[in-house]
Design a protein around this motif. Structure first.
Motif, short mmCIF file in Angstrom:
data_model
loop_
_atom_site.label_atom_id
_atom_site.label_comp_id
_atom_site.label_asym_id
_atom_site.label_seq_id
_atom_site.Cartn_x
_atom_site.Cartn_y
_atom_site.Cartn_z
N THR A 95 44.63 33.81 39.15
CA THR A 95 45.46 33.35 40.27
C THR A 95 46.57 34.36 40.57
OG1 THR A 95 45.02 31.05 39.67
CG2 THR A 95 46.89 31.47 41.12
N GLN A 96 47.20 34.86 39.53
CA GLN A 96 48.26 35.86 39.72
C GLN A 96 47.72 37.14 40.34
OE1 GLN A 96 50.84 33.74 39.50
NE2 GLN A 96 52.04 35.32 38.43
N PHE A 97 46.53 37.54 39.93
CA PHE A 97 45.92 38.75 40.48
C PHE A 97 45.60 38.57 41.96
CE2 PHE A 97 42.03 41.11 41.55
CZ PHE A 97 42.47 42.41 41.33
N LEU A 98 45.05 37.41 42.32
CA LEU A 98 44.71 37.17 43.71
C LEU A 98 45.96 37.05 44.59
CD1 LEU A 98 41.78 34.61 43.23
CD2 LEU A 98 41.62 37.04 43.81
N ASP A 104 46.30 44.17 36.90
CA ASP A 104 45.03 44.23 36.18
C ASP A 104 44.11 43.09 36.60
OD1 ASP A 104 45.95 46.43 34.79
OD2 ASP A 104 46.77 45.21 33.15
N CYS A 105 42.88 43.45 36.95
CA CYS A 105 41.90 42.43 37.35
C CYS A 105 41.33 41.76 36.10
CB CYS A 105 40.77 43.07 38.15
SG CYS A 105 39.48 41.91 38.65
N SER A 156 26.66 37.20 43.90
CA SER A 156 27.69 37.75 43.01
C SER A 156 29.04 37.23 43.46
CB SER A 156 27.68 39.28 43.03
OG SER A 156 28.08 39.77 44.30
N ILE A 157 29.97 37.16 42.53
CA ILE A 157 31.33 36.72 42.83
C ILE A 157 32.27 37.90 42.67
CG2 ILE A 157 31.75 35.91 40.47
CD1 ILE A 157 33.41 33.64 41.71
N ARG A 158 33.15 38.10 43.67
CA ARG A 158 33.99 39.30 43.67
C ARG A 158 35.41 38.96 44.15
NH1 ARG A 158 29.95 43.50 46.89
NH2 ARG A 158 28.21 43.43 45.39
#
Length: 289
Positions: A95-98, A104-105, A156-158
């Motif tokens: 959530t923080q990355f999005l 960092d992913c 795929s999920i990206r």
């Protein structure tokens, strides 16, 4: 997850885990249904009531037609499955990355979601790479030479700039037609079955069929095996050693005496399964792709 003895087929690994869930879901898994990637990773929506546990799983092959104890024992295989806690997937980091508040992913979290989303189609469809194929997704189309294409989809999920995205695209892939091997050879190579094959034609057939799984139904059971080669001799000259390690038996005579089958194409070579040291030979006309 580790499975002993080691299995290379993802399908068999999934069958083992599915059987494990059936046997131990209520008693050992806290009634949870895990998502499994077919290899080493298994995810659940919540913790399991242990950090490490060994399960004994008995997998029964789909060989039918005999109810004797000896045949039943041959069809049952026992595996030891070890499930160990590795780490907890934290959706907070994703959530923080999005939200662009973290650089960092969290690839491990995305992998867990991807495995969960692929779990159901992996059970219901034919899996090839990251794509799924099924006759329910559209009628197959002919490609010629004993092959046809199946329709399917890629998934795929990206992570993207607009958030987490599920990428789905249409896909097609060539498959062998579900026909007798003799029909495949006739379609693909257009050979004359009235005379023995040349070494060149035999090598072509070997290359085309090596690694292909065929079904055997001559004995009344439903069996399958993977083709590893083609015999050098035609069926009419092919023999094998009986269990007494003294007597050699012609394959043609064996099929007639054992199964009352008169082979129609004795000049064709046999399909080989198993290793070179312990080969098993089957006439093409009793094998279906």
């Amino acid at each position: 997850v580790s499975i002993s003895p080691e299995i290379t087929s993802k399908k068999v690994c999934r069958d083992i885990i599915n059987q494990l869930v059936k046997m131990y879901r209520e008693s050992q898994l806290d009634n949870r249904i895990p998502a499994y990637d077919g290899r080493k990773s298994l995810f659940t929506a919540g913790p399991l009531p242990f950090t490490s546990k060994v399960f004994v799983v008995v997998l029964t092959d789909d060989n039918r037609g005999s109810s004797s104890d000896s045949d039943r024992k041959k069809r049952e295989r026992e595996f030891k499955v070890t499930i160990k806690f590795a780490s907890k997937t934290d959706l907070y980091n994703l959530t923080q990355f999005l939200r662009r508040m973290q650089l960092d992913c969290p690839y491990e979290t995305i992998q867990a979601l991807d495995v969960a989303l692929r779990a159901t189609p992996s059970e219901n469809y034919i899996v090839a790479g990251r794509s799924f194929f099924s006759l329910s997704l559209g009628q197959p189309g002919p490609l010629g030479g004993g092959t046809e294409y199946y329709r399917g989809f890629y998934q795929s999920i990206r992570p993207t700039q607009i958030g987490l995205t599920l990428n789905i695209d249409v896909s097609s892939r060539a498959f062998y037609e579900p026909i007798l091997v003799t029909d495949f050879v006739s379609k693909h190579f257009k050979l004359n079955f009235s005379r023995p094959l040349s070494d060149q034609d035999r090598v072509k057939i070997k290359k085309a069929l090596r690694g292909v799984k065929v079904k055997l139904s001559h004995s009344g059971k439903i069996r399958s095996c993977k083709v590893t080669g083609v015999s050098r001799e035609p069926l009419r000259d092919l023999t094998f050693m009986l269990e007494d390690n003294v007597t050699r038996k012609k394959v043609i005579d064996y099929f007639y005496e054992k199964y009352n089958i008169v082979l129609k194409h004795p000049v064709l070579p046999a399909l080989q399964a198993g290793s070179d040291s312990r080969p098993m030979f089957f006439p093409m006309e009793v094998c279906q792709i």
